[in-house]
Design a protein around this motif. Structure first.
Motif, PDB file in Angstrom:
ATOM      1  N   ARG A  87       6.646   1.452  -3.985  1.00  0.00           N
ATOM      2  CA  ARG A  87       6.076   0.152  -4.350  1.00  0.00           C
ATOM      3  C   ARG A  87       7.108  -0.707  -5.082  1.00  0.00           C
ATOM      4  NH1 ARG A  87       1.782   3.475  -6.219  1.00  0.00           N
ATOM      5  NH2 ARG A  87       2.206   2.847  -8.379  1.00  0.00           N
ATOM      6  N   SER A 118       0.841  -1.197   0.000  1.00  0.00           N
ATOM      7  CA  SER A 118       0.000   0.000   0.000  1.00  0.00           C
ATOM      8  C   SER A 118       0.872   1.243   0.000  1.00  0.00           C
ATOM      9  CB  SER A 118      -0.911   0.013   1.229  1.00  0.00           C
ATOM     10  OG  SER A 118      -1.687  -1.165   1.309  1.00  0.00           O
ATOM     11  N   SER A 119       0.817   2.008  -1.088  1.00  0.00           N
ATOM     12  CA  SER A 119       1.580   3.262  -1.179  1.00  0.00           C
ATOM     13  C   SER A 119       1.162   4.012  -2.434  1.00  0.00           C
ATOM     14  CB  SER A 119       3.083   2.991  -1.211  1.00  0.00           C
ATOM     15  OG  SER A 119       3.810   4.203  -1.355  1.00  0.00           O
ATOM     16  N   SER A 120       1.101   5.326  -2.320  1.00  0.00           N
ATOM     17  CA  SER A 120       0.814   6.144  -3.496  1.00  0.00           C
ATOM     18  C   SER A 120       2.069   6.430  -4.300  1.00  0.00           C
ATOM     19  CB  SER A 120       0.163   7.465  -3.067  1.00  0.00           C
ATOM     20  OG  SER A 120       1.044   8.188  -2.205  1.00  0.00           O
ATOM     21  N   SER A 121       3.232   6.034  -3.771  1.00  0.00           N
ATOM     22  CA  SER A 121       4.511   6.273  -4.442  1.00  0.00           C
ATOM     23  C   SER A 121       4.917   5.054  -5.266  1.00  0.00           C
ATOM     24  CB  SER A 121       5.607   6.573  -3.402  1.00  0.00           C
ATOM     25  OG  SER A 121       6.894   6.487  -3.979  1.00  0.00           O
ATOM     26  N   SER A 122       5.061   5.236  -6.570  1.00  0.00           N
ATOM     27  CA  SER A 122       5.475   4.126  -7.424  1.00  0.00           C
ATOM     28  C   SER A 122       6.887   3.675  -7.081  1.00  0.00           C
ATOM     29  CB  SER A 122       5.399   4.535  -8.894  1.00  0.00           C
ATOM     30  OG  SER A 122       6.251   5.648  -9.159  1.00  0.00           O
ATOM     31  N   HIS A 161      -2.380  -1.481  -3.307  1.00  0.00           N
ATOM     32  CA  HIS A 161      -3.188  -0.281  -3.091  1.00  0.00           C
ATOM     33  C   HIS A 161      -2.325   0.910  -3.489  1.00  0.00           C
ATOM     34  CE1 HIS A 161      -6.710  -1.944  -1.235  1.00  0.00           C
ATOM     35  NE2 HIS A 161      -6.058  -2.464  -0.228  1.00  0.00           N
ATOM     36  N   PHE A 162      -2.675   1.593  -4.565  1.00  0.00           N
ATOM     37  CA  PHE A 162      -1.859   2.719  -5.027  1.00  0.00           C
ATOM     38  C   PHE A 162      -2.503   4.078  -4.715  1.00  0.00           C
ATOM     39  CE2 PHE A 162      -4.514   1.238  -8.523  1.00  0.00           C
ATOM     40  CZ  PHE A 162      -5.169   2.400  -8.908  1.00  0.00           C
ATOM     41  N   ASP A 163      -3.702   4.072  -4.109  1.00  0.00           N
ATOM     42  CA  ASP A 163      -4.412   5.323  -3.855  1.00  0.00           C
ATOM     43  C   ASP A 163      -4.562   5.586  -2.352  1.00  0.00           C
ATOM     44  OD1 ASP A 163      -6.094   3.234  -3.378  1.00  0.00           O
ATOM     45  OD2 ASP A 163      -7.840   4.100  -4.384  1.00  0.00           O
ATOM     46  N   THR A 164      -3.545   5.182  -1.573  1.00  0.00           N
ATOM     47  CA  THR A 164      -3.629   5.319  -0.118  1.00  0.00           C
ATOM     48  C   THR A 164      -2.943   6.599   0.357  1.00  0.00           C
ATOM     49  OG1 THR A 164      -1.562   4.125   0.232  1.00  0.00           O
ATOM     50  CG2 THR A 164      -3.573   2.821   0.144  1.00  0.00           C
ATOM     51  N   SER A 165      -3.246   6.983   1.587  1.00  0.00           N
ATOM     52  CA  SER A 165      -2.597   8.128   2.231  1.00  0.00           C
ATOM     53  C   SER A 165      -1.492   7.670   3.175  1.00  0.00           C
ATOM     54  CB  SER A 165      -3.630   8.941   3.021  1.00  0.00           C
ATOM     55  OG  SER A 165      -4.266   8.119   3.991  1.00  0.00           O
TER      56      SER A 165
END
Length: 276
Positions: A65, A58-62, A89-93
């Motif tokens: 990830r 889970s991370s919004s940072s590619s 999960h790519f849309d997490t805070s």
């Protein structure tokens, strides 16, 4: 620790764990690698052969990830596991890594089976180095070794289970060696008397530092066949010693030299946070 169930004459053993967010943020590669390591150790502590791995990143940072996935890939190679399923999960805070390992065994070493009169053995790989990570004091004994070397050492615990030489086992984890022993005792509703001077540790490492260390490979074993267990563990190149005995009083006592003191009264206190 890990859970297990009977399936067609085998025990299916499963462990799941999550990495602390500070580790994921500061070293996502190591977080990925450790998500394999910690679950493998849990499964092996039950006497099982680890087989498969599942995970959630889970991370919004590619970039985060990607590094987590690279760490996982390295861990899978090191421990000889198959990747069964992954989810992203790519849309997490937040940044998080959660994973599970499944294994199989004919005979398991539950953490609830220590018996009064058993010898308490500590087995640990002391060939390694401390990781300079602020989130937890960790002793790395796996990244510099080949897969064959790591698996051979872990094979000592599965051998104890197959030959029914031990009753109970836990891997040494975040609470450190004494905290892990206390967890084993609480699960088994027993106590122990521990001589800290017998504790296996790396040379030139202070005892007070080692007691709060999370080793890359370490186990607590309860057995009524200590000499046979020690022979197996040492043959697989783990430093191993009997450091105490299991007692009936549900108290954890520590001694070092002439000093002796009560560490935990498990009749009134709980390592797991259970109300007494």
């Amino acid at each position: 620790d890990a859970g297990f169930l009977d399936v067609g004459g085998f025990k299916v053993v499963v462990s799941c764990d999550g990495m602390v967010e500070t580790l994921v943020k500061n070293d996502p590669f190591l977080a990925g690698y450790y998500s394999v390591l910690v679950n493998v150790n849990d499964v092996v502590a039950k006497g099982a052969q680890p087989l498969g791995f599942v995970n959630i990143i889970s991370s919004s940072s590619s970039e985060t990830r990607r590094k987590v996935a690279e760490g996982m890939r390295e861990g899978l190679k090191k421990y000889g596991l198959r990747l069964l399923k992954g989810h992203t999960h790519f849309d997490t805070s937040y940044d998080a890594v959660d994973a599970a390992v499944v294994g199989v065994a004919k005979n398991v070493l539950p953490s609830t089976a220590a018996r009064v009169g058993d010898s308490l053995i500590i087995a640990v790989d002391v060939e390694g180095r401390f990781e300079p990570k602020g989130w937890l004091r960790t002793f790395d004994s796996t990244t510099m070794k080949s897969s064959r070397e790591v698996l051979d050492r872990l094979g000592s615990i599965t051998e104890l289970a197959k030959r029914r030489l031990a009753r109970a086992c836990r891997d040494i984890s975040g609470p450190g060696v004494i905290g892990t022993i206390a967890m084993l005792c609480e699960s088994s509703r027993v106590g122990t008397k521990i001589n800290l001077e017998r504790l296996p540790k790396p040379e030139k490492v202070r005892l007070e530092d080692w007691l709060v260390t999370y080793p890359g490979m370490g186990f607590v074993v309860s057995t009524n066949q200590p000499e046979k267990c020690l022979s197996v563990l040492r043959r697989h190149r783990l430093a191993a010693a009997v450091i105490g005995e299991i007692t009936v009083d549900e108290e954890v006592w520590l001694s070092c030299g002439r000093e002796r003191g009560l560490f935990l009264d498990l009749k009134r206190e709980s390592v797991f946070g259970v109300e007494k």
